[in-house]
Enzyme design. Structure first.
Site, short mmCIF file in Angstrom:
data_model
loop_
_atom_site.label_atom_id
_atom_site.label_comp_id
_atom_site.label_asym_id
_atom_site.label_seq_id
_atom_site.Cartn_x
_atom_site.Cartn_y
_atom_site.Cartn_z
N LYS A 159 0.84 -1.19 0.00
CA LYS A 159 0.00 0.00 0.00
C LYS A 159 0.88 1.25 0.00
O LYS A 159 2.03 1.13 0.35
CB LYS A 159 -0.95 -0.01 1.19
CG LYS A 159 -0.24 0.13 2.54
CD LYS A 159 -1.21 0.45 3.61
CE LYS A 159 -1.15 1.88 4.04
NZ LYS A 159 -0.09 2.20 5.00
N ASP A 188 -2.36 -5.86 2.45
CA ASP A 188 -2.79 -5.08 3.60
C ASP A 188 -2.28 -5.90 4.77
O ASP A 188 -2.88 -6.91 5.12
CB ASP A 188 -4.31 -4.96 3.65
CG ASP A 188 -4.73 -4.03 4.76
OD1 ASP A 188 -4.21 -4.20 5.88
OD2 ASP A 188 -5.55 -3.13 4.53
N HIS A 189 -1.15 -5.49 5.32
CA HIS A 189 -0.48 -6.41 6.24
C HIS A 189 -1.31 -6.71 7.49
O HIS A 189 -1.09 -7.70 8.16
CB HIS A 189 0.93 -5.91 6.60
CG HIS A 189 0.96 -4.83 7.63
ND1 HIS A 189 0.67 -3.52 7.33
CD2 HIS A 189 1.22 -4.85 8.94
CE1 HIS A 189 0.76 -2.80 8.42
NE2 HIS A 189 1.10 -3.57 9.42
N HIS A 251 -6.44 -0.56 6.35
CA HIS A 251 -6.50 -1.45 7.51
C HIS A 251 -7.87 -1.43 8.21
O HIS A 251 -8.46 -2.46 8.48
CB HIS A 251 -5.43 -1.08 8.55
CG HIS A 251 -4.04 -1.00 7.97
ND1 HIS A 251 -3.59 -1.86 7.00
CD2 HIS A 251 -3.01 -0.16 8.22
CE1 HIS A 251 -2.33 -1.55 6.69
NE2 HIS A 251 -1.97 -0.52 7.42
C1 BG6 Z 1 1.31 0.96 8.07
C2 BG6 Z 1 1.25 2.44 8.15
O1 BG6 Z 1 0.52 0.48 7.03
O2 BG6 Z 1 0.85 0.40 9.29
C3 BG6 Z 1 2.05 2.96 9.34
O3 BG6 Z 1 1.77 3.00 6.96
C4 BG6 Z 1 1.59 2.29 10.59
O4 BG6 Z 1 1.92 4.37 9.46
C5 BG6 Z 1 1.62 0.79 10.41
O5 BG6 Z 1 2.45 2.68 11.64
C6 BG6 Z 1 1.05 0.08 11.61
O6 BG6 Z 1 1.29 -1.26 11.46
P1 BG6 Z 1 1.60 -2.17 12.70
O7 BG6 Z 1 1.70 -3.54 12.15
O8 BG6 Z 1 2.87 -1.66 13.29
O9 BG6 Z 1 0.44 -1.98 13.62
#
Ligand code: BG6
Length: 499
Positions: A159, A188-189, A251
């Protein structure tokens, strides 16, 4: 979960990472690949080619990767597994904006294929800034790297997928001219996180929850993705993004769709994605009048986090001093279908908040105030909390009699934590996602029409924000966001739950 049978019998593959020297590769992808080696989940024939502009040898690059894995892997480095992974890694110096250079890359990959027995199967992972997605896809196309000849190809896109609906459509059009939809994996991790995958299991494997999963029994649903950290070195990216594009369009909308979807007819990828899509399409229209009352934007000022003073957003690197980019959003929305009409969904996300937690709270309706409500008998509502991080687990709150006081009613908290309980820490999202890409299971990736629908929702809110003037900063780092975010719920006689 379904496996795409198309040419998937052969799992041997080469993963080609564009952006091989970047942050994502070092902090997430390499540690994930290490853990896949550790858990013996990679195919027998496998290779990793990291592409970077920098001049360096494969040997030197492997050393850097070793450092990154040592710093970021959930499993400590074991020499036995590292030795295995190390041999799979190759570095290729290449400027991916140079279209003429792709034929050299092709020669290199084809040659390597012979050595590694990866049969021409390729995963092209674009771990680069979004402005390069099209350029790389085009380079793969003209050099015939995107062609399949008895082998398979996959394109992995990080993304943000576009900046709005228009740019996302343009990008998608370009990509599907080269790769078919089934070969495009839009990451979308969050979907790779253990508890996000668990939402469907909790709902569809527990009659007690699924029978109550509707506006008849649920008072409201809260989705909070709170972060303590600021934008760090990503000010340049974040300025063009803000919390709406960075967290909500992807997300949060993905989580919402899993929480609110109808049971799919089966667990096939497309059946699940179709139900998720319907939720996004059912999100009630946002008019400017509605948004005036129901959305709160914020931007952090300086403050204290964990006892340390931190900068305000406007003082961060690569951030202009008068910017009106939002680092916080709280929103009340409705999913306008038979199951959810009338039940508010409160969502919020922000940077530099007082807590680092990602949670979904399902607040069940309270019973009529007939019994046990007199005087000191105040009943708390039943809450089901899906803890995504940092704790991973499920929490349920119900009322019971207090044994000690003889008459009080107290809320009991039942907590199941997955962290360290079974086999050590839960796998990182990227481990699961890479594993699924190799197996050809796209369930945890966003289909184009989901992305399209999510932009339709996000664009309306972004357009509203853009024509407003704000008195930013409006929350101090280390707090839980602007006061108005609390008023949003208080007005409805509710509150954000911080369990
Ligand atoms: C990312 C965003 O997709 O997700 C970041 O670009 C954010 O800004 C991050 O900090 C949060 O991911 P996680 O896995 O650390 O909760």
């Amino acid at each position: 979960m379904a496996i795409d049978k198309n040419k998937q019998n052969d799992l041997s593959a080469m993963i080609v990472i564009f952006g091989g020297t970047g942050d994502l590769t070092h902090r997430k992808l390499m540690p994930a690949l290490y853990n896949l080696v550790h858990d013996q989940l990679l195919p027998k024939h496998f290779a990793i080619v990291s592409i970077g502009r920098r001049e360096q040898t494969t040997e030197h690059y492997r050393k850097e990767v070793f450092e990154s894995i040592s710093a970021h892997s959930r499993n400590k480095i074991d020499e036995k597994y590292w030795a295995k992974l190390r041999e799979l890694i190759y570095y290729f110096k290449f400027d991916f904006t140079d279209q003429a250079g792709y034929s050299k890359l092709k020669d290199f990959l084809d040659e390597l294929d012979k050595k590694t027995h990866t049969n021409g199967n390729r995963v092209y992972y674009l771990a680069v800034a979004p402005e390069y997605f099209e350029t790389i896809a085009q380079g793969l196309h003209i050099s015939a790297l995107a062609k399949t000849d008895g082998s398979w190809n996959k394109l992995i896109i990080e993304k943000p997928f576009g900046k709005d609906l228009k740019t996302a459509r343009k990008l998608n059009q370009k990509l599907i001219e080269i790769f078919d939809e089934k070969s495009i994996y839009r990451i979308d991790h969050y979907l790779g996180k253990e508890m996000i995958q668990n939402i469907m299991v909790l709902r569809f494997c527990n009659s007690v929850f699924e029978s109550l999963w509707s506006n008849k029994f649920i008072d409201n649903i809260q989705i909070s993705l709170n972060e303590k950290h600021g934008v760090g070195t990503r000010g340049g990216y974040y300025e063009n993004s803000g919390a709406m594009r960075d967290m909500i369009q992807n997300h949060i909308i993905q989580i919402l769709s899993l929480v609110a979807m109808e049971p799919p007819v089966n667990l096939e990828t497309e059946s699940i994605r179709t139900e998720k899509l319907k939720v996004i399409q059912a999100i009630d229209e946002f008019t400017p009048e509605y948004l005036r009352e129901n959305v709160v934007f914020g931007q952090y000022g300086k403050g204290i986090i964990d006892g340390m003073p931190v900068l305000g957003y406007r003082e961060e690197e690569k951030v202009p001093p008068h910017t009106s980019t939002e680092t916080f959003v709280a929103l009340k929305l409705y999913v306008n279908n038979l199951r959810w009409a009338g039940t508010p969904f409160y969502i919020r996300t922000g940077k530099r908040l007082g807590s680092n937690s990602a949670e979904i709270v399902i607040q069940f309706k309270s019973l009529p105030k007939v019994l046990y409500f007199k005087d000191e008998h105040i009943q708390d509502p039943n809450l089901l909390v899906i803890r995504i991080q940092p704790n991973v687990g499920v929490f349920f709150q119900f009322n019971t009699k207090d044994f000690t006081s003889h008459h009080d009613i107290v809320p009991m908290k039942m907590e199941i934590s997955h962290t360290n309980q079974f086999l050590g820490n839960t796998p990182e999202a990227y481990e699961r996602l890479i594993f699924d890409i190799l197996r050809g299971d796209a369930t945890l990736f966003s289909r184009w029409d989901e992305v399209e629908a999510a932009w339709t929702v996000a664009d309306k809110i972004i357009a509203y924000r853009e024509q407003k003037r704000f008195h930013f900063p409006n929350y101090e780092a280390g707090t839980m966001g602007p006061v108005k975010a609390f008023q949003l719920l208080a007005r409805d006689g509710r509150e954000w739950w911080n369990i």
